[in-house]
Scaffold this active site. Structure first.
Site, PDB file in Angstrom:
ATOM      1  N   ASP A  76      69.392   1.224  42.576  1.00 40.46           N
ATOM      2  CA  ASP A  76      68.094   0.899  43.165  1.00 40.46           C
ATOM      3  C   ASP A  76      68.248   0.071  44.429  1.00 40.46           C
ATOM      4  O   ASP A  76      67.454   0.211  45.367  1.00 40.46           O
ATOM      5  CB  ASP A  76      67.214   0.169  42.151  1.00 40.46           C
ATOM      6  CG  ASP A  76      66.636   1.121  41.111  1.00 40.46           C
ATOM      7  OD1 ASP A  76      66.294   2.257  41.486  1.00 40.46           O
ATOM      8  OD2 ASP A  76      66.532   0.742  39.942  1.00 40.46           O
ATOM      9  N   GLU A  97      67.718  -5.967  43.054  1.00 37.29           N
ATOM     10  CA  GLU A  97      67.868  -4.535  43.335  1.00 37.29           C
ATOM     11  C   GLU A  97      66.825  -4.008  44.319  1.00 37.29           C
ATOM     12  O   GLU A  97      66.578  -2.810  44.383  1.00 37.29           O
ATOM     13  CB  GLU A  97      67.815  -3.731  42.026  1.00 37.29           C
ATOM     14  CG  GLU A  97      66.643  -4.057  41.127  1.00 37.29           C
ATOM     15  CD  GLU A  97      66.756  -3.392  39.757  1.00 37.29           C
ATOM     16  OE1 GLU A  97      67.578  -2.482  39.592  1.00 37.29           O
ATOM     17  OE2 GLU A  97      66.014  -3.818  38.856  1.00 37.29           O
ATOM     18  N   HIS A 120      66.539   1.863  30.955  1.00 34.51           N
ATOM     19  CA  HIS A 120      66.991   3.223  31.243  1.00 34.51           C
ATOM     20  C   HIS A 120      67.734   3.854  30.064  1.00 34.51           C
ATOM     21  O   HIS A 120      68.066   5.037  30.116  1.00 34.51           O
ATOM     22  CB  HIS A 120      67.886   3.239  32.478  1.00 34.51           C
ATOM     23  CG  HIS A 120      67.150   2.927  33.745  1.00 34.51           C
ATOM     24  ND1 HIS A 120      66.066   3.654  34.169  1.00 34.51           N
ATOM     25  CD2 HIS A 120      67.344   1.958  34.674  1.00 34.51           C
ATOM     26  CE1 HIS A 120      65.621   3.150  35.311  1.00 34.51           C
ATOM     27  NE2 HIS A 120      66.370   2.123  35.636  1.00 34.51           N
ATOM     28  N   GLN A 167      67.575  -9.155  37.758  1.00 29.26           N
ATOM     29  CA  GLN A 167      68.185  -8.088  38.548  1.00 29.26           C
ATOM     30  C   GLN A 167      67.771  -8.170  40.011  1.00 29.26           C
ATOM     31  O   GLN A 167      66.581  -8.237  40.329  1.00 29.26           O
ATOM     32  CB  GLN A 167      67.827  -6.718  37.963  1.00 29.26           C
ATOM     33  CG  GLN A 167      68.460  -6.492  36.605  1.00 29.26           C
ATOM     34  CD  GLN A 167      68.325  -5.076  36.101  1.00 29.26           C
ATOM     35  OE1 GLN A 167      68.302  -4.859  34.901  1.00 29.26           O
ATOM     36  NE2 GLN A 167      68.248  -4.105  37.000  1.00 29.26           N
TER      37      GLN A 167
END
Length: 235
Positions: A190, A163, A48, A161
């Site tokens: 998320d 999420e 990101h 991650q």
């Protein structure tokens, strides 16, 4: 030899404070790395953030490593487009590790098969499938090629991650993956969306916070580290 303070903190079971680099450029990376003696780690965000994976991540890694023994541990969050279990993230992991990163953060890992693929890509045989050939890894770490080969599997940090709803359901299997998933990163935005709640503003919804605490407790019980945005990497 460049430092690896995050690994040292892991071994000592101490909190480790760090920062995310979302802006591109070697001067941004070097400035962030030198901003505080209390930084144990930096993550170059190629998912990101605005640093491109190919070219940009490697240049930022080298800029930070140039601080030598004062350098924080440099991790890279890869874009990881596609499902990790099919090996589509392997080249991204290979690229950043060959550029000298001390570890990887891999988004959207939702089951054990994906976690196994990620770990395998980050480890040399027989523990994994990572290939060796870059001349930049050992020089960035300040050691010989033989030393790198003998220590990398125990030194490269792999964080996945958590999420998605599926990841929460499969958490124990992910944490149990053989070959050392070192810890989990909780993506609260998320994760909130996946569970049907609004994103944190600024704190997560109380029901999402309960899930975050469950993830933390499971990580602790498995001897793994955990991290959630705006908090810290902890044992």
């Amino acid at each position: 030899m460049t430092a690896h303070p995050l690994l040292q903190a892991f071994k000592a079971s101490k909190p480790a404070f760090g920062a995310w680099i979302t802006l591109p450029g070697v001067f941004n990376a070097r400035t962030a790395a030198a901003s505080s003696p209390h930084l144990s780690w930096l993550v170059i965000d190629c998912e990101h953030g605005m640093t491109p994976l190919h070219g940009g991540a490697g240049e930022s890694i080298q800029a930070i490593a140039g601080l030598g023994s004062n350098a924080p541990t440099t991790m890279v969050r890869i874009p990881a487009t596609g499902a990790s279990a099919d090996g589509s993230a392997n080249w991204q992991i290979k690229y950043v590790l060959d550029a000298g990163a001390r570890g990887v953060v891999v988004p959207m890992v939702s089951n054990a098969a994906q976690a196994k693929s990620v770990v395998s890509a980050a480890r040399f045989p027989p523990a994994g499938i990572r290939g060796f050939g870059s001349p930049f890894t050992q020089t960035t770490w300040g050691i010989s090629a033989a030393e790198y080969l003998s220590t990398a599997n125990d030194s490269v940090i792999v964080l996945v991650q958590i999420e998605t709803r599926e990841a929460v359901q499969n958490l124990q299997e992910i944490l149990s993956v053989d070959g050392l998933v070192d810890g989990v990163f909780i993506g609260p935005f998320d994760l909130s969306l996946s569970l049907g709640f609004p994103v944190p503003s600024p704190e997560p919804h109380p029901e999402v916070e309960k899930v975050i605490q469950r993830i933390k407790d499971a990580a602790h019980a498995s001897g793994k580290k955990w991290y959630v945005s705006s908090r810290r990497l902890e044992n």
